[in-house]
Design an enzyme around this catalytic site. Structure first.
Site, short mmCIF file in Angstrom:
data_model
loop_
_atom_site.label_atom_id
_atom_site.label_comp_id
_atom_site.label_asym_id
_atom_site.label_seq_id
_atom_site.Cartn_x
_atom_site.Cartn_y
_atom_site.Cartn_z
N GLU A 62 -7.87 17.69 -15.85
CA GLU A 62 -6.42 16.78 -15.93
C GLU A 62 -6.34 16.61 -17.44
O GLU A 62 -7.80 16.41 -18.36
CB GLU A 62 -7.91 15.40 -15.03
CG GLU A 62 -6.89 13.63 -15.48
CD GLU A 62 -6.00 14.27 -14.62
OE1 GLU A 62 -4.78 13.83 -15.12
OE2 GLU A 62 -5.52 14.35 -13.43
N GLY A 67 -7.00 10.03 -10.70
CA GLY A 67 -6.61 9.78 -9.53
C GLY A 67 -4.97 10.07 -9.09
O GLY A 67 -4.70 9.65 -7.89
N GLY A 68 -4.28 10.54 -9.80
CA GLY A 68 -3.29 10.92 -9.85
C GLY A 68 -2.05 9.40 -9.35
O GLY A 68 -2.15 8.75 -10.23
N THR A 69 -1.09 10.32 -9.24
CA THR A 69 -0.24 9.53 -8.64
C THR A 69 -0.13 8.17 -7.80
O THR A 69 -0.08 6.41 -8.10
CB THR A 69 1.18 9.62 -8.00
OG1 THR A 69 1.65 10.97 -8.97
CG2 THR A 69 3.00 8.66 -7.57
N HIS A 469 -3.05 -7.06 24.48
CA HIS A 469 -2.21 -7.45 24.23
C HIS A 469 -2.44 -8.61 23.21
O HIS A 469 -3.83 -9.07 23.86
CB HIS A 469 -1.57 -8.25 25.53
CG HIS A 469 -0.36 -9.39 25.44
ND1 HIS A 469 0.08 -9.82 25.70
CD2 HIS A 469 -1.12 -10.54 25.98
CE1 HIS A 469 0.74 -10.98 25.50
NE2 HIS A 469 -0.56 -11.83 25.84
#
Length: 487
Positions: A62, A67-69, A469
């Site tokens: 990394e 964690g990236g984008t 519902h």
């Protein structure tokens, strides 16, 4: 966390020496693994877990933020900000619900940003902690570059493995607009660093990212203008969905300029002047801040892919087959960098496909998945499968059903009746081809339709269901029962 090139997480690692409290691999000291994963976005950590669980040794590389984008500059921070903006919007509407507040609603942008930062940091730390504690996984921090099909250099160290998985994600694209390099501008990443309210935010681009920020900052209290080159917003959607979203935004005071064929940027004493060539309105708009939201590009330009022989397309996306293998045996590409999906959920599905095929003896394919996504304006848009326009292009006989959210009891009760739901069905197979739900809870309600599409069963199965519902989902079977042949 310091960016120490080549730093790894094991003090006993062969070929590593301590430097300044960190670890750095000796120059050209090569370490061998069963697999190398480049990039800690959505797909990478989960794949590492499966590979190490199968007894493999994994080098996990990394460059910067775990964690990236999604975690750092995408889903998590932006949806946290969307939630704050919704709270401000609902507070301003309190009297509509019989709730009286004294004084005007004010937004503390520093607190808003701090909340988003805390959410991001929690997720980022969790990803990193998981990887560092994973048996069989060696975390290497630094910039990865291929030196061959099975060799990757990170800083001064060299990693080797017969399997390499590229999961490097993407970033905002900066368009070549006249004057773009003569003015300050923001992207989706730098927008997240703002801890103050822009006086006037001009958003260049009427797509998904731009519209989320536009509504969000309008609700925070900024003046907002959206400039879109095309004739309408989010042109990928059917026209009635696009127009309904425009109505939502303009109803909240967002100024929308479409048909801006010639967009230019120039310095102005009040910020940036955005020149447009629209059929109506002023020839320019002056903003204190300008956000460029005109698309994404993959983070593949500095990986040394040519050294490995990995092919890319004209936009830089790594070319993959239906099982995510690249042009080089032993190298796969996952997530945004392969051009086969631009979402966190498609990236995770990429991991599932590769893991199932490599470890479980399956033969899963990208083409098996039903495309689905959401636009997180308020009300949100949930989308699955084809639009009506795409379905008509197939030449199939179609059945089409629709229902305004003003005829959905749950929406009326919540006082949120903007939007519509729509479904398109193959008239011969009676299978659902696509659906859109723009309305309160639309991002959740769409999953009932998506599940039926994934099951591959006729729409009658959903039509005959007995939903709860009061919900938004309960009107989907009603809509299915009212469909008519497309004209």
């Amino acid at each position: 966390m310091p960016d120490a090139p080549g730093r790894i997480n094991r003090s006993h690692a062969e070929g590593a020496v301590p430097i300044g409290g960190a670890l750095r691999m000796r120059r050209n000291a090569m370490r061998e693994f069963d697999a190398i994963i480049i990039g800690a976005g959505q797909a990478g950590p989960s794949l590492a877990g499966r590979l190490t669980g199968a007894g493999m040794t994994v080098a996990f590389v990394e460059r910067k933020l775990f964690g990236g984008t999604c975690v750092n500059t995408g889903c998590m921070p932006t949806k946290t900000l969307v939630a704050s903006a919704y709270a401000a919007h609902l507070a301003r509407r309190a009297a509509d619900f019989g709730v009286l507040l004294e004084g005007s609603v004010r937004v503390d942008m520093k607190s808003v940003k701090a909340r988003a930062d805390a959410v991001v940091m929690g997720a980022r730390t969790g990803v990193e902690r998981s990887l560092r504690g994973m048996a069989g996984c060696t975390v290497v921090e630094g910039h990865a570059r291929f030196e061959g099909a099975d060799r990757v250099r990170v800083g001064e160290g060299l990693l080797a493995a017969p399997r390499v998985f590229v999961n490097v994600g993407g970033r905002a694209s900066v368009p070549d607009l006249p004057g773009v390099h003569e003015v300050p501008f923001l992207t989706n990443r730098s927008m997240l660093e703002l801890d103050h309210l822009p006086e006037h935010l001009v958003v260049v681009g009427g797509g998904y990212v731009g519209l989320e920020f536009a509504q969000m900052f309008r609700r925070f209290g900024a003046e907002v203008t959206v400039v879109e080159k095309g004739p309408r917003l989010i042109a990928r959607e059917d026209e009635e969905v696009s127009e309904a979203i425009r109505d939502v935004l303009t109803g909240e005071g967002v100024n929308v300029r479409t048909g801006a064929e010639c967009i230019s940027l120039a310095p102005h004493e009040r910020g940036v002047e955005v020149g447009v060539n629209c059929e109506e309105g002023e020839p320019s708009s002056v903003g204190s801040h300008v956000l460029l939201a005109v698309g994404r590009r993959p983070n593949t330009d500095d990986l040394g892919l040519e050294a490995a022989g990995v092919e890319t397309d004209s936009r830089g996306y790594i070319t993959v087959d239906d099982q995510l293998a690249t042009s080089v045996p032993g190298i796969w590409a996952l997530g945004d960098c392969n051009g086969r999906g631009a979402f966190t959920h498609t990236a995770y599905n990429d991991f599932e496909i590769i893991a199932a095929n490599l470890l479980d003896g399956e033969s899963r394919r990208v083409s098996d998945r039903v495309p689905a996504y959401a636009l997180y304006v308020d009300p949100p848009l949930g989308r699955a499968g084809m639009t009506e326009r795409e379905a008509r292009a197939t030449g199939r006989p179609l059945l089409i059903g629709s229902r305004p959210m003003s005829r959905v009891g749950r929406a009326v009760e919540k006082g949120e009746t903007q939007g519509l739901m729509k479904v398109v069905v193959d008239g011969e197979t009676r299978k659902i081809l696509g659906a859109a739900i723009l309305g309160t809870g639309g991002d959740e309600a769409i999953h009932g339709v998506l599940d039926i599409m994934n099951a591959g069963v006729p729409y009658d199965v959903l039509e005959h269901a007995v939903p709860i519902h009061p919900t938004v989902s309960e009107l989907i079977p009603t809509m299915l029962g009212e469909m008519r042949p497309a004209e």
